[in-house]
Design a protein around this motif. Structure first.
Motif, short mmCIF file in Angstrom:
data_model
loop_
_atom_site.label_atom_id
_atom_site.label_comp_id
_atom_site.label_asym_id
_atom_site.label_seq_id
_atom_site.Cartn_x
_atom_site.Cartn_y
_atom_site.Cartn_z
N LEU A 171 40.36 38.97 32.97
CA LEU A 171 40.97 38.08 33.97
C LEU A 171 42.13 38.79 34.67
O LEU A 171 43.06 39.26 34.01
N THR A 172 42.07 38.87 35.99
CA THR A 172 43.12 39.50 36.78
C THR A 172 43.65 38.50 37.79
O THR A 172 42.89 37.84 38.50
N ASN A 204 36.65 42.59 45.97
CA ASN A 204 36.17 42.14 44.66
C ASN A 204 36.90 40.92 44.11
O ASN A 204 36.83 40.65 42.91
N ALA A 205 37.60 40.17 44.94
CA ALA A 205 38.23 38.93 44.48
C ALA A 205 37.17 37.84 44.37
O ALA A 205 36.37 37.64 45.28
N ASP A 206 37.15 37.14 43.25
CA ASP A 206 36.18 36.06 43.06
C ASP A 206 36.67 34.76 43.69
O ASP A 206 35.88 33.98 44.22
N LEU A 207 37.98 34.52 43.61
CA LEU A 207 38.58 33.32 44.18
C LEU A 207 39.82 33.73 44.97
O LEU A 207 40.65 34.49 44.47
N GLU A 218 28.81 31.43 31.52
CA GLU A 218 27.79 32.10 32.32
C GLU A 218 27.74 33.60 32.07
O GLU A 218 26.94 34.31 32.66
N GLY A 219 28.62 34.11 31.18
CA GLY A 219 28.60 35.52 30.83
C GLY A 219 29.26 36.42 31.85
O GLY A 219 29.01 37.64 31.87
N LYS A 220 30.13 35.88 32.69
CA LYS A 220 30.79 36.71 33.70
C LYS A 220 31.81 37.61 33.01
O LYS A 220 32.67 37.16 32.25
N SER A 221 31.76 38.92 33.29
CA SER A 221 32.61 39.89 32.60
C SER A 221 33.99 40.00 33.22
O SER A 221 34.97 40.27 32.51
N TYR A 222 34.09 39.82 34.54
CA TYR A 222 35.37 40.00 35.24
C TYR A 222 35.60 38.82 36.17
O TYR A 222 34.68 38.39 36.88
N VAL A 223 36.83 38.32 36.18
CA VAL A 223 37.22 37.28 37.13
C VAL A 223 38.55 37.71 37.74
O VAL A 223 39.54 37.91 37.04
N THR A 224 38.56 37.85 39.07
CA THR A 224 39.78 38.20 39.79
C THR A 224 40.16 37.03 40.69
O THR A 224 39.37 36.62 41.54
#
Length: 312
Positions: free
Chosen positions: A172-173, A186-189, A246-252
């Motif tokens: 988590l970033t 690469n930002a998710d939100l 959901e198995g998401k490895s990275y969340v930015t």
């Protein structure tokens, strides 16, 4: 496979400017006890210091480099060997490397002096330090070359190597940035903080950042602040478990304002604290914190904005 009963000891070293401070900050976010620039004479005393409860198994990271008092790579290698033979800890070494040209660029960009070249070009200090460190680099179990790494890349590398391998939590970033300097990749939100009143237009607050109490108080005083940020935090606390499922490895998660120095920095810092209190372990990066304030990037001052407040 590492014996789970043995607490971990990671010696973090490498070339000046390669990213040791970033590594130690991420390890601290991951729950490690972190000590930086410890005099080598005190290393064994630190390890032998009595601990109790959860502290006894808490992993320990010690930052050591050419600035550390008593630093001699050959002596450090001998100390590492002795610690391994003594047992009681899983002892490993991480060496942070970087190409000389990139290190020169970093020292020039930050206007810092190389610790081994106070009165000479940085290239001289880099070459001298590389030669000094070569034996330690060969000895290290982990070598990370940060030449082509962004700060976020290095943070993710550290999390992958030294995070809890038994957790399925995504990396988590939390990122703050300025829209005027480009959207982050690469930002998710992405959350736009430009609806909050802008400290840039207060001459006393302009030189500061969102980490300063006076700037934070100015942002917090906006009538829309508390209700909107609380809703964003509630949304994130709802979404993060779903991402994990959901198995998401990275969340930015990115927070943006116009210049990336005031509103987004404060909000990113607050949200990170909220998520930590809820059991998450975010790494915080302020992309434009060191950028110079510029009126031309900030739109119109409040007196010239539209009746709706403008997007400043």
């Amino acid at each position: 496979m590492t014996d789970a009963a043995e607490p971990r000891l990671l010696l973090v070293t490498g070339l000046s400017g390669a990213g040791k401070s970033t590594v130690l900050k991420v390890l601290e976010d991951l729950g490690w006890e972190v000590v930086d620039n410890l005099p080598l004479a005190l290393l064994e005393a630190l390890i032998a210091a009595p601990t109790k409860g959860s502290e006894a198994t808490r992993p320990l990271a010690v930052g050591i480099d050419s600035r550390s008092r008593g630093f001699k790579p050959a002596s450090l290698v001998k100390q590492i060997k002795a610690l391994r033979e003594t047992g009681g800890r899983d002892v490993q070494t991480l060496f942070i490397d970087c190409a000389g040209a990139e290190l020169e660029r970093r020292f020039s960009e930050t206007r810092r002096r190389h610790p081994l070249a106070e009165d000479r070009p940085a290239a001289d200090g880099i070459a001298r330090e590389r030669e000094m460190m070569e034996s330690l680099r060969r000895w290290a179990e982990h070598v990370v070359d940060t030449t082509n790494y962004s700060s976020n890349d290095l943070q993710q590398e550290v999390r992958q190597r030294f995070g809890d391998t038994h957790t399925d939590e995504p990396v988590l970033t939390i990122l703050s940035f300025g829209f005027a300097r480009g959207l982050p990749r690469n930002a998710d939100l992405v959350f736009d903080m430009r609806y909050l009143r802008n400290p840039h237009w207060d001459p006393k607050l302009r030189p500061g950042t969102g980490l300063d109490p006076a700037v934070a108080a100015y942002v917090i005083a906006d009538p829309a602040y508390e209700s909107s940020i609380s809703q964003i935090e509630a949304l994130l606390l709802t979404l993060l478990p779903r991402y994990r499922a959901e198995g998401k490895s990275y969340v930015t998660i990115a927070f943006g304002c116009t210049g990336g120095r005031h509103r987004s920095v404060h909000v990113a810092d607050r949200v990170a604290r909220t998520l930590r209190a809820a059991g998450h372990a975010p790494t915080v990066t302020h992309r434009n914190l060191d950028s110079a304030p510029q009126d031309g990037l900030e739109g119109k001052p409040p007196s010239a904005a539209s009746a709706s407040g403008g997007n400043t």
